[in-house]
Design a protein around this motif. Structure first.
Motif, PDB file in Angstrom:
ATOM      1  N   TYR A 268       0.816  -1.216   0.000  1.00 49.38           N
ATOM      2  CA  TYR A 268       0.000   0.000   0.000  1.00 49.38           C
ATOM      3  C   TYR A 268       0.854   1.272   0.000  1.00 49.38           C
ATOM      4  O   TYR A 268       0.315   2.371  -0.058  1.00 49.38           O
ATOM      5  N   ALA A 269       2.190   1.110   0.094  1.00 47.95           N
ATOM      6  CA  ALA A 269       3.075   2.270   0.033  1.00 47.95           C
ATOM      7  C   ALA A 269       3.470   2.622  -1.399  1.00 47.95           C
ATOM      8  O   ALA A 269       4.167   3.600  -1.637  1.00 47.95           O
TER       9      ALA A 269
ATOM     10  N   VAL B 292       0.055   4.625   3.367  1.00 46.31           N
ATOM     11  CA  VAL B 292      -0.307   3.234   3.612  1.00 46.31           C
ATOM     12  C   VAL B 292      -1.654   3.145   4.330  1.00 46.31           C
ATOM     13  O   VAL B 292      -2.550   2.385   3.928  1.00 46.31           O
ATOM     14  N   ILE B 293      -1.817   3.922   5.390  1.00 45.28           N
ATOM     15  CA  ILE B 293      -3.043   3.858   6.180  1.00 45.28           C
ATOM     16  C   ILE B 293      -4.233   4.369   5.375  1.00 45.28           C
ATOM     17  O   ILE B 293      -5.325   3.792   5.427  1.00 45.28           O
TER      18      ILE B 293
ATOM     19  N   SER C 104       2.109  -0.458  14.875  1.00 43.78           N
ATOM     20  CA  SER C 104       2.979  -1.614  15.057  1.00 43.78           C
ATOM     21  C   SER C 104       3.693  -2.074  13.796  1.00 43.78           C
ATOM     22  O   SER C 104       4.703  -2.750  13.881  1.00 43.78           O
ATOM     23  N   VAL C 105       3.146  -1.761  12.633  1.00 46.40           N
ATOM     24  CA  VAL C 105       3.752  -2.240  11.395  1.00 46.40           C
ATOM     25  C   VAL C 105       4.440  -1.113  10.641  1.00 46.40           C
ATOM     26  O   VAL C 105       5.652  -1.145  10.399  1.00 46.40           O
ATOM     27  N   VAL C 106       3.668  -0.085  10.285  1.00 42.87           N
ATOM     28  CA  VAL C 106       4.232   0.990   9.464  1.00 42.87           C
ATOM     29  C   VAL C 106       5.303   1.751  10.234  1.00 42.87           C
ATOM     30  O   VAL C 106       6.344   2.117   9.676  1.00 42.87           O
ATOM     31  N   ASN C 107       5.064   1.981  11.524  1.00 44.68           N
ATOM     32  CA  ASN C 107       6.058   2.710  12.308  1.00 44.68           C
ATOM     33  C   ASN C 107       7.345   1.913  12.496  1.00 44.68           C
ATOM     34  O   ASN C 107       8.382   2.485  12.841  1.00 44.68           O
ATOM     35  N   THR C 108       7.287   0.598  12.328  1.00 47.31           N
ATOM     36  CA  THR C 108       8.500  -0.206  12.472  1.00 47.31           C
ATOM     37  C   THR C 108       9.277  -0.314  11.169  1.00 47.31           C
ATOM     38  O   THR C 108      10.295  -1.003  11.125  1.00 47.31           O
ATOM     39  N   MET C 109       8.786   0.334  10.109  1.00 45.50           N
ATOM     40  CA  MET C 109       9.537   0.319   8.855  1.00 45.50           C
ATOM     41  C   MET C 109      10.938   0.859   9.060  1.00 45.50           C
ATOM     42  O   MET C 109      11.898   0.370   8.468  1.00 45.50           O
TER      43      MET C 109
END
Length: 615
Positions: A10-11, A124-125, A166-171
């Motif tokens: 989604y990015a 993404v969101i 939890s997911v996008v911020n851990t990129m």
């Protein structure tokens, strides 16, 4: 991993950010490592070992090469020049200035990478929530009968938020930290191969323990997200049924249901936090243990003369290695944090991957304007193995009104839902002007139908926008539709007229007023086929008369299918169909059915008449 990569899709387009992000990350790492490698020449100045600088410094500026040796030789060249011209104090000032510049550049590029990542996170969101909403809108009505609304809401809100957190911020951890660790170890290998190989011995052990913790987190996260969905469903039911809850003094009962789910969610969240928080302390303990072992092993080599490292280089090595613990700790924490987000992502993607059962066939045609008749031929429908409609044969000529009556559960509403393709028949055919509706586009079929249901579905918007809903009607056309629906007078009496906001589901209006707005909306749509599903059954006598007058106007010159419990409202129908247990048991006009002795319609009419007399 599959879910994580799916979320990252989604990015796209990645070319818009990934090259820049990698460049900024590499530069951040480069200047960060430079901060700590400069400790070695600084210590040489402080410990008065500058004679070694003169020995290792090149006599001329090295030619550019993308290697660590070129970086160190270039620094040594300038450092030796400053040391020779300005002395030890000048050399110390030179090193401090380079450190400050290196820290500044490192933070500048780190900010630029985070700024770029914020854009990616928002994209993404946005795309994920958009796809989820579009999929939910496109699913058939039967899907919503099997899903809790609160659980669906939790996927739009908490699940998507969890994906972001939890997911996008851990990129940044998934991309930056491994690169950082690799870069540090390249430098460490350059300084000392034996010491670096020693530090790598314990890493597989740490990784195995962290993987076990991550697996446990994933299981707990699934239970947590499911519990949250159930709790939101209880909240949704509470808000929707607050009148009944208060009327039955059921506050304590509903509080008990909520507290049970709330406590379960709290316990699950606490276990998740306890497990997730274990990763960081363990990684720190493991890192410090490795540093302690490194100090002992390296110190024994130097003291025993088994290494060509000098004291200041070894101390610089230890300090540089200690910085590996920061990205390693961040990486281990991110593996813990990401599990909950992956579970939330799976819940969101599960809805997105749900294919609608009602869809346009390949090469579906547009249904031409309605001209002749609607036909149901040997129509059957069922939910799973339960048969709802069986062998229904019916023809509705254009301009005629056909009424469906019968006991509850007989299949009346289901039959009406088949016309606009809310469901598709499981057998037989439903034809409009000889065309099977399954061979026509859903949009073209529904475009020729207007629906007024027992429960008036209105939106928290103005009266004007509710009537004008999804049309390009002018203000005059909206007002004319309201007049035909007997709604204009009460609308004008509201505080702001047609611009009055009616509240959630029209809560600021009475039942009769809401129904008349629904009729006005249908009138404005001007459909050739009209479906009325018990449109007056929930109204008082006065409201029923006003609504019935509006319905009579609405039905003029239209083909109408009317579902009614009050038989008095369909006495003038061209044909009345009596349904029982999914089959047509009687059919005819009102007078014909009343003359049928012992018939179901006659019995229903007698029961309603007796009920009216007793009132």
């Amino acid at each position: 991993m599959k879910t994580y990569l799916r979320i990252l899709q989604y990015a796209r387009p990645w070319a818009a950010f990934l090259p820049q992000y990698l460049l900024f990350t590499v530069l951040t790492i480069f200047f960060s490592i430079g901060n700590f490698t400069l400790i070695i020449p600084m210590m040489r100045v402080l410990f008065d070992k500058t004679d070694k600088v003169q020995l290792v410094a090149p006599t001329s500026l090295p030619a550019f090469k993308p290697t660590i040796s070129w970086v160190t030789d270039t620094f040594q060249y300038f450092f030796a020049g400053v040391l020779e011209s300005q002395g030890k104090l000048g050399a110390l000032a030179f090193v401090c200035g380079v450190v400050v510049a290196s820290v500044l550049m490192s933070n500048v590029f780190r900010y630029l990478s985070l700024r770029l990542l914020a854009t990616v996170r928002a994209r993404v969101i946005r795309n994920l929530r958009r796809d989820l909403y579009h999929r939910v809108i496109g699913l058939q009505l039967g899907f919503f009968g099997g899903e809790r609304k609160g659980d669906l809401m939790s996927r739009f809100t908490s699940d998507v938020q969890e994906v972001e957190t939890s997911v996008v911020n851990t990129m940044t951890a998934v991309i930056k930290e491994p690169l950082t660790i690799v870069a540090y170890f390249v430098v460490l290998f350059h300084i000392s191969v034996p010491l670096t190989l020693f530090t790598l011995v314990l890493l597989p052990i740490s990784g195995a323990i962290i993987a076990t913790v991550a697996k446990r987190l994933r299981t707990q996260a699934k239970q947590s997200q499911s519990t949250l969905g159930t709790m939101l469903s209880v909240i949704d039911e509470t808000l929707g049924g607050i009148r009944v809850i208060k009327a039955f003094n059921a506050q304590q009962y509903i509080k008990g249901k909520f507290e049970e789910q709330n406590d379960l969610y709290a316990r699950t969240s606490r276990r998740i936090d306890n497990t997730r928080d274990l990763a960081s302390p363990f990684s720190e303990f493991a890192g410090v243990s490795v540093v302690a072992g490194l100090l002992y092993f390296g110190g024994s080599l130097i003291l025993g003369g088994g290494s060509d490292l000098d004291g200041e280089t070894f101390i610089g090595y230890v300090i540089l290695f200690s910085q590996v613990l920061t990205p390693a700790k961040a990486l281990s924490s991110s593996f813990g944090n990401i599990q909950r987000g992956l579970v939330a992502g799976e819940r969101v993607l599960r809805i997105i991957d749900t294919e609608p059962l009602i869809r346009d066939r390949p090469n579906a045609q547009v249904l031409p304007p309605f001209q002749h008749r609607i036909e149901l031929r040997n129509l059957r429908f069922g939910y799973g193995e339960a048969t709802v409609l069986d062998d229904i044969n019916l023809s509705i000529e254009k301009g005629k009104t056909v009424a469906l009556v019968g006991p509850s559960g007989g299949g009346k509403s289901t039959l009406a839902d088949l016309l606009p393709r809310f469901y598709d028949p499981t057998g037989g055919q439903l034809l409009i002007d000889g065309l099977d509706v399954r061979d026509c586009t859903i949009h073209s079929v529904r475009d020729q139908m207007g629906i007024v249901t027992q429960e008036s579905i209105l939106f928290n918007d103005t009266i004007f926008n509710n009537i004008r809903f999804n049309t390009e009607a002018t203000e005059a056309e909206v007002m004319e539709a309201a007049r035909i629906a007997n709604a204009h007078e009460f609308i004008e009496a509201t505080p702001e007229g047609y611009q009055t906001v009616i509240g959630d589901r029209g809560s600021r209006l009475s039942g009769g007023q809401r129904q008349r707005l629904s009729i006005a909306r249908a009138i404005l749509r001007n459909p050739p086929i009209l479906i009325l599903d018990e449109a007056t059954s929930a109204l008082d006598t006065e409201s029923e008369q006003l609504v019935q007058q509006a319905l009579t106007r609405l039905m003029q010159n239209r083909t109408s299918l009317v579902i009614a419990h009050r038989l008095s409202t369909i006495q003038h129908a061209d044909e009345i169909i009596v349904l029982q247990h999914g089959r047509i048991v009687e059919r005819g006009t009102h007078e014909q059915l009343l003359r049928k002795s012992g018939g179901l319609y006659q019995r229903l009419n007698t029961m309603q008449a007796a009920g009216s007399e007793s009132i």
